[in-house]
Design a protein around this motif. Structure first.
Motif, mmCIF file in Angstrom:
data_model
loop_
_atom_site.group_PDB
_atom_site.id
_atom_site.type_symbol
_atom_site.label_atom_id
_atom_site.label_comp_id
_atom_site.label_asym_id
_atom_site.label_seq_id
_atom_site.Cartn_x
_atom_site.Cartn_y
_atom_site.Cartn_z
ATOM 1 N N UNK A 118 47.124 30.955 38.632
ATOM 2 C CA UNK A 118 46.423 31.665 39.705
ATOM 3 C C UNK A 118 45.239 32.433 39.111
ATOM 4 N N UNK A 119 44.169 32.563 39.915
ATOM 5 C CA UNK A 119 42.980 33.287 39.444
ATOM 6 C C UNK A 119 42.524 34.231 40.556
ATOM 7 N N UNK A 120 42.486 35.504 40.273
ATOM 8 C CA UNK A 120 42.111 36.499 41.280
ATOM 9 C C UNK A 120 41.146 37.526 40.690
ATOM 10 N N UNK A 121 40.491 38.258 41.583
ATOM 11 C CA UNK A 121 39.614 39.352 41.153
ATOM 12 C C UNK A 121 40.015 40.620 41.900
ATOM 13 N N UNK A 122 39.874 41.729 41.230
ATOM 14 C CA UNK A 122 39.959 43.026 41.910
ATOM 15 C C UNK A 122 38.538 43.541 42.060
ATOM 16 N N UNK A 140 42.694 33.039 44.223
ATOM 17 C CA UNK A 140 41.328 32.964 44.745
ATOM 18 C C UNK A 140 40.922 34.185 45.558
ATOM 19 N N UNK A 141 41.730 35.248 45.473
ATOM 20 C CA UNK A 141 41.469 36.450 46.277
ATOM 21 C C UNK A 141 40.503 37.408 45.576
ATOM 22 N N UNK A 142 39.696 38.067 46.383
ATOM 23 C CA UNK A 142 38.934 39.225 45.895
ATOM 24 C C UNK A 142 39.631 40.415 46.550
ATOM 25 N N UNK A 143 40.437 41.102 45.783
ATOM 26 C CA UNK A 143 41.302 42.147 46.324
ATOM 27 C C UNK A 143 40.629 43.517 46.135
ATOM 28 N N UNK A 144 40.288 44.162 47.237
ATOM 29 C CA UNK A 144 39.606 45.462 47.145
ATOM 30 C C UNK A 144 40.596 46.569 46.807
ATOM 31 N N UNK A 163 30.437 35.903 39.912
ATOM 32 C CA UNK A 163 31.798 36.034 39.358
ATOM 33 C C UNK A 163 32.845 35.804 40.458
ATOM 34 N N UNK A 164 32.566 36.322 41.651
ATOM 35 C CA UNK A 164 33.533 36.158 42.745
ATOM 36 C C UNK A 164 33.651 34.685 43.143
ATOM 37 N N UNK A 165 32.538 33.958 43.178
ATOM 38 C CA UNK A 165 32.633 32.526 43.490
ATOM 39 C C UNK A 165 33.293 31.771 42.339
ATOM 40 N N UNK A 166 33.036 32.210 41.112
ATOM 41 C CA UNK A 166 33.689 31.585 39.958
ATOM 42 C C UNK A 166 35.206 31.740 40.081
ATOM 43 N N UNK A 167 35.635 32.905 40.542
ATOM 44 C CA UNK A 167 37.070 33.163 40.739
ATOM 45 C C UNK A 167 37.663 32.132 41.711
ATOM 46 N N UNK A 168 36.940 31.887 42.807
ATOM 47 C CA UNK A 168 37.459 30.946 43.819
ATOM 48 C C UNK A 168 37.470 29.516 43.288
ATOM 49 N N UNK A 178 45.320 34.770 35.981
ATOM 50 C CA UNK A 178 44.080 35.280 35.372
ATOM 51 C C UNK A 178 43.471 36.289 36.340
ATOM 52 N N UNK A 179 42.983 37.387 35.784
ATOM 53 C CA UNK A 179 42.415 38.444 36.623
ATOM 54 C C UNK A 179 41.059 38.865 36.077
ATOM 55 N N UNK A 180 40.077 39.000 36.979
ATOM 56 C CA UNK A 180 38.784 39.541 36.570
ATOM 57 C C UNK A 180 38.435 40.737 37.459
ATOM 58 N N UNK A 181 37.366 41.447 37.103
ATOM 59 C CA UNK A 181 36.998 42.682 37.797
ATOM 60 C C UNK A 181 35.634 42.567 38.442
ATOM 61 N N UNK A 182 35.577 42.849 39.737
ATOM 62 C CA UNK A 182 34.301 42.802 40.437
ATOM 63 C C UNK A 182 34.001 44.153 41.080
ATOM 64 N N UNK A 183 32.890 44.194 41.810
ATOM 65 C CA UNK A 183 32.490 45.417 42.518
ATOM 66 C C UNK A 183 31.777 45.017 43.808
ATOM 67 N N UNK A 184 31.872 45.882 44.801
ATOM 68 C CA UNK A 184 31.305 45.666 46.136
ATOM 69 C C UNK A 184 29.814 45.300 46.095
#
Ligand code: NAD
Length: 275
Positions: A182-186, A241-245, A165-170, A140-146
């Motif tokens: 797996x659940x990650x965010x970009x 659980x990564x927030x991948x920049x 959202x980033x904590x929800x991802x983790x 699963x992938x979601x989209x975040x921002x700095x």
């Protein structure tokens, strides 16, 4: 091809400038079968031709994530048309305009609730409802921002939503890990899309990032798409659980070596001298 045999659903295509479009294209180009959703009838007209572009004309479904019945109906449709799925992309966010400029402390409870519901809770609800369809090797992938990690002018309410959202991802990553999901965010750099148009002074953000990111450019939807495809594929099988920049390196900067003026000319260099 990297995504051969994989099936998934992508929520959040509004047009071909959408980040979700970049992810869909990267996945389809690598052999994935992709289903699409649209928010409302006016966007349906835009999403249908995009789905057709990827041979998915029969895999287009309505889904306003603020309506639990539409999420349940999406699950039923996907089960009927695709059976098991291997990936979900959540590329959705919304905050009322009043929450994206002005004084932060003026944010209303109503605006706060809407932003958190559409931009954060929807990831939890979609995950729960579609979970019975997920294969034992899913992503699963979601989209975040700095702006969810540090202060960014005008990002205001959406900054709070992205932090959540980033904590929800983790938390989801820990919860679903035992089920092989797996659940990650970009965390993407700024890109001119429909959603971005709602953020005050967005053009300035683009200029600022381009000037100060180590790669001295702004990221494109196709670059985010490629990174998204990696996180949805087996290439990232040990990543969760990564927030991948994916932001041309902007997030590593503590201080720029050079400051530019509005015309892009160098104003102050590292030795402190004005030019
Ligand atoms: P976009 O406007 O193309 O996509 C946003 C999508 O959210 C649209 O498809 C819209 O229909 C959908 N949406 C809004 N409310 C919805 C609801 N109630 N139900 C279902 N769908 C709904 O813009 P985008 O920039 O591609 O945004 C995608 C994601 O990327 C968002 O989470 C955004 O915050 C994030 N993001 C964008 C940038 C940027 O600079 N553009 C940077 C980092 C992260």
């Amino acid at each position: 091809m990297i995504m051969n045999g994989k099936k998934g659903v992508i929520l959040g295509v509004a047009n071909n400038k959408s980040i979700a479009y970049g992810i869909a294209k990267a996945c389809a180009d690598q052999g994935a079968q992709v289903a699409f959703t649209y928010l409302n009838d006016s966007l349906k007209k835009r999403v249908e031709p995009i789905a057709a572009e990827f041979g998915s004309e029969n895999l287009v479904y309505p889904c306003d994530v603020s309506n639990p019945d539409e999420i349940k109906a999406l699950k039923d449709s996907l089960e009927k048309d695709l059976g098991q799925i291997d990936f979900i992309v959540h590329s959705i966010a919304f905050a009322p305009k009043e929450g994206l400029s002005g004084r932060f402390y003026d944010i209303s409870k109503d605006a706060f609730d809407i932003a958190m519901d559409v931009s954060v809770y929807s990831l939890i609800e979609i995950t729960r409802e579609l979970k019975p369809l997920l294969s034992e090797n899913s992503s699963i992938l979601t989209l975040s921002y700095y702006g969810g990690a540090k202060y960014i002018p005008n990002y205001n309410l959406m900054g709070i939503a992205k932090a959540a959202l980033e904590m929800t991802t983790r938390y989801l990553a820990e919860d679903l890990g035992k089920d092989g999901c797996r659940v990650n965010a970009i965390s993407a750099g700024p890109i001119k899309t429909l959603a971005a148009a709602g953020i005050g002074e967005f053009r300035f953000m683009l200029k600022w990032n381009e000037a100060h990111a180590p790669l001295k450019k702004n990221v494109t939807t196709s670059e985010v798409g490629n990174s998204g495809m990696y996180l949805l594929s087996d290439l990232s099988s040990a990543v969760t659980g990564e927030i991948h920049y994916v932001d041309c390196g902007y997030n590593i900067m503590g201080m720029p070596a050079t400051i530019f003026d509005e015309d892009g000319k160098q104003k102050i260099a590292w030795n402190g001298t004005d030019k």
